[in-house]
Scaffold this active site. Structure first.
Site, PDB file in Angstrom:
ATOM      1  N   HIS A 188       0.872  -1.016  -0.160  1.00 51.52           N
ATOM      2  CA  HIS A 188       0.103  -0.307   0.393  1.00 51.52           C
ATOM      3  C   HIS A 188       1.023   1.183  -0.071  1.00 51.52           C
ATOM      4  O   HIS A 188       2.044   1.065   0.663  1.00 51.52           O
ATOM      5  CB  HIS A 188      -0.708   0.010   0.691  1.00 51.52           C
ATOM      6  CG  HIS A 188      -1.800   0.937   1.329  1.00 51.52           C
ATOM      7  ND1 HIS A 188      -1.690   2.086   1.602  1.00 51.52           N
ATOM      8  CD2 HIS A 188      -3.155   1.062   1.192  1.00 51.52           C
ATOM      9  CE1 HIS A 188      -2.812   2.942   1.434  1.00 51.52           C
ATOM     10  NE2 HIS A 188      -3.914   1.761   1.826  1.00 51.52           N
TER      11      HIS A 188
ATOM     12  N   ASP B  96       2.865  -4.758   8.229  1.00 54.89           N
ATOM     13  CA  ASP B  96       1.312  -3.628   8.029  1.00 54.89           C
ATOM     14  C   ASP B  96       0.653  -5.163   7.948  1.00 54.89           C
ATOM     15  O   ASP B  96       0.144  -5.693   7.655  1.00 54.89           O
ATOM     16  CB  ASP B  96       1.523  -2.988   6.683  1.00 54.89           C
ATOM     17  CG  ASP B  96       0.538  -2.566   6.573  1.00 54.89           C
ATOM     18  OD1 ASP B  96      -0.477  -2.258   7.123  1.00 54.89           O
ATOM     19  OD2 ASP B  96       0.340  -1.640   5.286  1.00 54.89           O
TER      20      ASP B  96
ATOM     21  N   CYS C 228      -4.481   2.395  -3.416  1.00 48.71           N
ATOM     22  CA  CYS C 228      -3.814   2.451  -3.035  1.00 48.71           C
ATOM     23  C   CYS C 228      -2.405   1.644  -3.313  1.00 48.71           C
ATOM     24  O   CYS C 228      -1.596   1.411  -2.803  1.00 48.71           O
ATOM     25  CB  CYS C 228      -3.839   3.202  -1.789  1.00 48.71           C
ATOM     26  SG  CYS C 228      -4.572   4.770  -1.184  1.00 48.71           S
TER      27      CYS C 228
ATOM     28  N   LYS D 111     -10.817  -0.483  10.419  1.00 49.19           N
ATOM     29  CA  LYS D 111     -11.130  -1.789   9.280  1.00 49.19           C
ATOM     30  C   LYS D 111     -11.831  -3.258  10.035  1.00 49.19           C
ATOM     31  O   LYS D 111     -12.158  -4.053   9.155  1.00 49.19           O
ATOM     32  CB  LYS D 111      -9.424  -2.365   8.337  1.00 49.19           C
ATOM     33  CG  LYS D 111      -9.705  -0.869   7.443  1.00 49.19           C
ATOM     34  CD  LYS D 111      -8.379  -1.008   6.865  1.00 49.19           C
ATOM     35  CE  LYS D 111      -7.573   0.115   6.440  1.00 49.19           C
ATOM     36  NZ  LYS D 111      -8.720  -0.099   5.061  1.00 49.19           N
TER      37      LYS D 111
ATOM     38  N   GLN E 118      -5.230  -5.256   6.779  1.00 48.35           N
ATOM     39  CA  GLN E 118      -5.313  -5.868   6.043  1.00 48.35           C
ATOM     40  C   GLN E 118      -5.831  -7.159   7.549  1.00 48.35           C
ATOM     41  O   GLN E 118      -6.287  -8.303   6.345  1.00 48.35           O
ATOM     42  CB  GLN E 118      -5.768  -6.073   5.134  1.00 48.35           C
ATOM     43  CG  GLN E 118      -5.384  -5.220   4.278  1.00 48.35           C
ATOM     44  CD  GLN E 118      -6.720  -4.392   4.534  1.00 48.35           C
ATOM     45  OE1 GLN E 118      -7.760  -5.155   4.719  1.00 48.35           O
ATOM     46  NE2 GLN E 118      -7.099  -2.955   3.911  1.00 48.35           N
TER      47      GLN E 118
END
Length: 407
Positions: A123, A200, A365, A226, A203
């Site tokens: 991302h 990261d 993104c 999220k 997700q």
């Protein structure tokens, strides 16, 4: 098994009709999830009963607000199995968490010529901060390639590690391909060459069990919005010795222990990195969100998402002209990005919206990843605990309608 009809009752927005007689089919949870009533109630209750600033006041409301805020930190620490709540730093989102690292740890520890190793599936929030740093400090950026089937090229990774990167930063799960990367093994190998590791988790943390002690990463970043929580708040987890060695990110109130006219002493962890009045209500809502997810069970949520993703892949492959990007269902989370031959993804999304079907269209993104596959954009359907199999059927019916309109 999830009782989806019961789960859906927890989310008031899912009762909405986008037009008279057109119910909402929400397939954009990778961008942001919907919020259960309990999260909305907890935040509203804070403002109605306990609203005050934290950490400084000694009156009843201030002490209540501080307790609620710090209790949320404890809940989030338990949710990812962090050894201590002191390792949980509240930020605005995943993007700010990674920027915090680029402006503090990286600027204190990296010099010209040092290598930062990323992947081609990142991302922008895990690309641009390092590009800025590269321009400023002349560090070298290297990238683990992505294969045609949407997986990281692990042979190339081994070769890149031999060059001695100082930092390795990668996504746990791609927001475009849905690829779930083997971050435990990637982290172990990076540590063998002395690299610091950032994951990261934007997700991953919302969708399946993430045990930060088992992964042994040095840093983990993720966002509340999220994972059934509010916008405007995220988390940076860091190993204690690294956080303590880093300079502060922002200066101001609450991040200090003592201030003189010409000097200051920073506060203890985690407050050292939380300058000014924080997102108090949002932190409390975040705590309610992890309570909600924990009560349902992350393993149960993960199985449900895999089932619905498997069904979506099967149904979408029936449609002539559809091209799906990413690995098989066994290697991916609840994300399906695709193109429809001869039709721009924005047109696909706009036509589906007429039937109440909310998907994402664009480069998500992740422009370099789309360029690698030779496309400007994709359509993306993403799933969460409140989605049903018939949401997929509605999506497929809608795509046939799109094809008919452009015939």
């Amino acid at each position: 098994m999830l009782d989806i009809s019961l789960i859906r009752k927890d989310f008031p927005i899912l009762r909405r009709e986008t037009r008279p007689g057109i119910p909402l089919i929400y397939l954009d949870s990778t961008a942001t999830s919907q919020k259960p009533q309990i999260v909305l109630d907890v935040m509203d209750g804070f403002y109605q009963r306990s609203n005050a600033n934290i950490h400084r006041g000694v009156h009843t409301l201030a002490e209540e607000a501080t307790a609620l805020y710090e209790d949320a930190r404890q809940k989030i620490a338990r949710f990812i199995n962090a050894p201590s709540a002191r390792q949980i730093v509240f930020t605005r989102n995943t993007t700010e968490s990674i920027n915090l690292l680029a402006y503090t740890w990286a600027r204190a520890n990296l010099k010209a010529g040092d290598i930062v190793l990323l992947t081609e599936m990142e991302h922008h929030s895990n690309l641009v901060p390092w590009q800025i740093l590269s321009t400023e400090r002349h560090i070298k950026l290297e990238f683990i390639p992505v294969t045609e089937d949407g997986l990281l090229d692990l042979e190339a990774y081994h070769s890149l590690l031999s060059r001695g990167p100082k930092l390795v930063s990668f996504t746990h799960m791609s927001n475009v391909l849905g690829t779930i990367n083997p971050v435990g093994e990637l982290t172990r190998q990076a540590h063998e060459v002395g690299a610091v590791v950032i994951i990261d988790g934007a997700q991953s943390v919302p969708h399946f069990l993430v045990d930060i002690q088992a992964l042994d990463a040095d840093f983990l970043a993720f966002s509340a919005h999220k994972m059934c929580g509010p916008t405007g708040i995220g988390v940076l987890f860091g190993k204690t010795e690294l956080l303590e060695s880093m300079p502060p990110f922002l200066g101001g109130g609450d991040m200090i222990k003592e201030v003189k006219l010409r000097s200051f002493r920073p506060n203890d962890l985690p407050h050292k990195f939380e300058a000014g009045t924080p997102a108090i209500a949002e932190a409390i809502g975040f705590g309610a969100a992890v309570d909600y997810l924990g009560k349902i069970g992350m393993d149960v949520i993960s199985v449900h998402e895999q089932d619905i993703t498997k069904y979506a892949l099967e149904r979408l492959e029936e449609i002539p002209g559809v091209k799906i990007f990413g690995p098989p269902v066994e290697r991916r989370g609840g994300v399906v990005s695709f193109t429809l031959a001869g039709i721009h993804p924005h047109d696909v999304a706009q036509i589906l919206d007429r039937d109440g079907i909310a998907i994402r269209a664009g480069h998500h993104c992740a422009q370099p990843l789309h360029e690698k596959f030779g496309i400007p954009a994709t359509s993306r359907a993403s799933f969460y605990l409140y989605n049903r199999m018939d949401d997929v059927d509605r999506l497929v019916d809608g795509l046939y309608k799109v094809k008919k309109m452009f015939r």
